[in-house]
Write a protein that holds these residues in place. Structure first.
Motif, PDB file in Angstrom:
ATOM      1  N   LYS A   1       0.832  -1.203   0.000  1.00 19.62           N
ATOM      2  CA  LYS A   1       0.000   0.000   0.000  1.00 19.62           C
ATOM      3  C   LYS A   1       0.866   1.252   0.000  1.00 19.62           C
ATOM      4  N   ARG A   2       1.981   1.192   0.721  1.00 21.31           N
ATOM      5  CA  ARG A   2       2.860   2.360   0.787  1.00 21.31           C
ATOM      6  C   ARG A   2       3.469   2.659  -0.575  1.00 21.31           C
ATOM      7  N   ILE A   3       3.841   1.620  -1.280  1.00 17.30           N
ATOM      8  CA  ILE A   3       4.423   1.818  -2.612  1.00 17.30           C
ATOM      9  C   ILE A   3       3.383   2.423  -3.541  1.00 17.30           C
ATOM     10  N   LEU A   4       2.164   1.903  -3.491  1.00 17.37           N
ATOM     11  CA  LEU A   4       1.099   2.442  -4.338  1.00 17.37           C
ATOM     12  C   LEU A   4       0.751   3.877  -3.958  1.00 17.37           C
ATOM     13  N   ALA A   5       0.897   4.227  -2.686  1.00 19.60           N
ATOM     14  CA  ALA A   5       0.621   5.599  -2.258  1.00 19.60           C
ATOM     15  C   ALA A   5       1.742   6.538  -2.685  1.00 19.60           C
ATOM     16  N   LEU A   6       2.958   6.036  -2.790  1.00 16.30           N
ATOM     17  CA  LEU A   6       4.087   6.883  -3.160  1.00 16.30           C
ATOM     18  C   LEU A   6       4.171   7.145  -4.663  1.00 16.30           C
ATOM     19  N   ILE A   7       3.592   6.279  -5.463  1.00 11.18           N
ATOM     20  CA  ILE A   7       3.670   6.444  -6.920  1.00 11.18           C
ATOM     21  C   ILE A   7       3.082   7.776  -7.380  1.00 11.18           C
ATOM     22  N   PRO A   8       1.859   8.167  -6.953  1.00 11.62           N
ATOM     23  CA  PRO A   8       1.349   9.482  -7.387  1.00 11.62           C
ATOM     24  C   PRO A   8       2.215  10.637  -6.896  1.00 11.62           C
ATOM     25  N   LEU A   9       2.758  10.509  -5.708  1.00 12.06           N
ATOM     26  CA  LEU A   9       3.616  11.563  -5.175  1.00 12.06           C
ATOM     27  C   LEU A   9       4.878  11.722  -6.012  1.00 12.06           C
ATOM     28  N   VAL A  10       5.484  10.628  -6.376  1.00 11.90           N
ATOM     29  CA  VAL A  10       6.690  10.673  -7.204  1.00 11.90           C
ATOM     30  C   VAL A  10       6.357  11.238  -8.584  1.00 11.90           C
ATOM     31  N   LEU A  11       5.214  10.852  -9.138  1.00 15.88           N
ATOM     32  CA  LEU A  11       4.815  11.384 -10.441  1.00 15.88           C
ATOM     33  C   LEU A  11       4.583  12.896 -10.389  1.00 15.88           C
ATOM     34  N   VAL A  12       3.956  13.377  -9.323  1.00 17.88           N
ATOM     35  CA  VAL A  12       3.741  14.821  -9.173  1.00 17.88           C
ATOM     36  C   VAL A  12       5.082  15.532  -9.026  1.00 17.88           C
ATOM     37  N   PHE A  13       5.992  14.954  -8.263  1.00 20.51           N
ATOM     38  CA  PHE A  13       7.309  15.553  -8.080  1.00 20.51           C
ATOM     39  C   PHE A  13       8.073  15.623  -9.405  1.00 20.51           C
ATOM     40  N   ILE A  14       8.033  14.563 -10.196  1.00 21.99           N
ATOM     41  CA  ILE A  14       8.713  14.551 -11.492  1.00 21.99           C
ATOM     42  C   ILE A  14       8.071  15.564 -12.436  1.00 21.99           C
ATOM     43  N   LEU A  15       6.745  15.645 -12.423  1.00 19.98           N
ATOM     44  CA  LEU A  15       6.050  16.626 -13.250  1.00 19.98           C
ATOM     45  C   LEU A  15       6.425  18.045 -12.840  1.00 19.98           C
ATOM     46  N   THR A  16       6.527  18.280 -11.541  1.00 21.03           N
ATOM     47  CA  THR A  16       6.922  19.592 -11.039  1.00 21.03           C
ATOM     48  C   THR A  16       8.332  19.945 -11.482  1.00 21.03           C
ATOM     49  N   LEU A  17       9.234  18.979 -11.419  1.00 24.68           N
ATOM     50  CA  LEU A  17      10.599  19.225 -11.878  1.00 24.68           C
ATOM     51  C   LEU A  17      10.637  19.535 -13.371  1.00 24.68           C
ATOM     52  N   ALA A  18       9.842  18.813 -14.149  1.00 28.34           N
ATOM     53  CA  ALA A  18       9.824  19.033 -15.593  1.00 28.34           C
ATOM     54  C   ALA A  18       9.295  20.421 -15.931  1.00 28.34           C
ATOM     55  N   VAL A  19       8.228  20.832 -15.273  1.00 29.76           N
ATOM     56  CA  VAL A  19       7.661  22.159 -15.533  1.00 29.76           C
ATOM     57  C   VAL A  19       8.600  23.235 -15.012  1.00 29.76           C
ATOM     58  N   GLY A  20       9.166  23.007 -13.839  1.00 25.67           N
ATOM     59  CA  GLY A  20      10.061  23.990 -13.238  1.00 25.67           C
ATOM     60  C   GLY A  20      11.347  24.186 -14.015  1.00 25.67           C
ATOM     61  N   SER A  21      11.837  23.149 -14.641  1.00 21.80           N
ATOM     62  CA  SER A  21      13.082  23.288 -15.402  1.00 21.80           C
ATOM     63  C   SER A  21      12.895  24.178 -16.632  1.00 21.80           C
ATOM     64  N   GLN A  22      11.668  24.309 -17.111  1.00 21.98           N
ATOM     65  CA  GLN A  22      11.391  25.148 -18.273  1.00 21.98           C
ATOM     66  C   GLN A  22      11.193  26.612 -17.895  1.00 21.98           C
ATOM     67  N   ASN A  23      11.120  26.877 -16.587  1.00 19.74           N
ATOM     68  CA  ASN A  23      10.852  28.232 -16.128  1.00 19.74           C
ATOM     69  C   ASN A  23      12.102  28.790 -15.453  1.00 19.74           C
ATOM     70  N   GLY A  24      12.889  29.546 -16.189  1.00 21.39           N
ATOM     71  CA  GLY A  24      14.115  30.107 -15.648  1.00 21.39           C
ATOM     72  C   GLY A  24      13.994  31.563 -15.256  1.00 21.39           C
ATOM     73  N   GLN A  25      12.791  32.063 -15.124  1.00 24.02           N
ATOM     74  CA  GLN A  25      12.562  33.469 -14.815  1.00 24.02           C
ATOM     75  C   GLN A  25      13.057  33.804 -13.405  1.00 24.02           C
ATOM     76  N   LEU A  26      13.773  34.918 -13.293  1.00 23.03           N
ATOM     77  CA  LEU A  26      14.251  35.377 -11.999  1.00 23.03           C
ATOM     78  C   LEU A  26      13.208  36.290 -11.373  1.00 23.03           C
ATOM     79  N   VAL A  27      12.980  36.092 -10.079  1.00 25.41           N
ATOM     80  CA  VAL A  27      12.051  36.935  -9.341  1.00 25.41           C
ATOM     81  C   VAL A  27      12.754  37.457  -8.100  1.00 25.41           C
ATOM     82  N   GLN A  28      12.324  38.627  -7.668  1.00 28.32           N
ATOM     83  CA  GLN A  28      12.884  39.208  -6.456  1.00 28.32           C
ATOM     84  C   GLN A  28      12.044  38.742  -5.281  1.00 28.32           C
TER      85      GLN A  28
END
Length: 94
Positions: free
Chosen positions: A2-29
């Motif tokens: 159950k723990r492995i199945l619960a971690l799969i969506p979390l890992v997928l969201v994290f990978i998706l976040t990294l993919a989207v974030g890597s495309q955004n290099g905008q600097l903010v103050q």
């Protein structure tokens, strides 16, 4: 399992976040209490996402630990009262 199945969506969201974030290099103050600085938006989002995740797990862990301790205390009390009840019933039969 159950723990492995619960971690799969979390890992997928994290990978998706990294993919989207890597495309955004905008600097903010970013102004914080002591000073200010310029950071990439993806780094700030990742930092706050990770911080919120860790804070959530910390709060959940503390609440879970408190409930575990309370459950253990209640089970101990229930066992003691069950023994006392059995003794009282056996004494009443005699």
């Amino acid at each position: 399992m159950k723990r492995i199945l619960a971690l799969i969506p979390l890992v997928l969201v994290f990978i998706l976040t990294l993919a989207v974030g890597s495309q955004n290099g905008q600097l903010v103050q970013f102004n914080y209490l002591i000073a200010q600085g310029e950071f990439s938006l993806s780094m700030l989002l990742g930092f706050f996402f990770g911080g919120g995740f860790l804070l959530g797990w910390l709060v959940f862990g503390l609440l879970f630990l408190r409930l575990k301790m309370q459950n253990r205390t209640l089970n101990r009390t229930m066992r003691r009262q069950s023994r006392e009840l059995e003794l009282a019933r056996s004494a009443a039969k005699e």
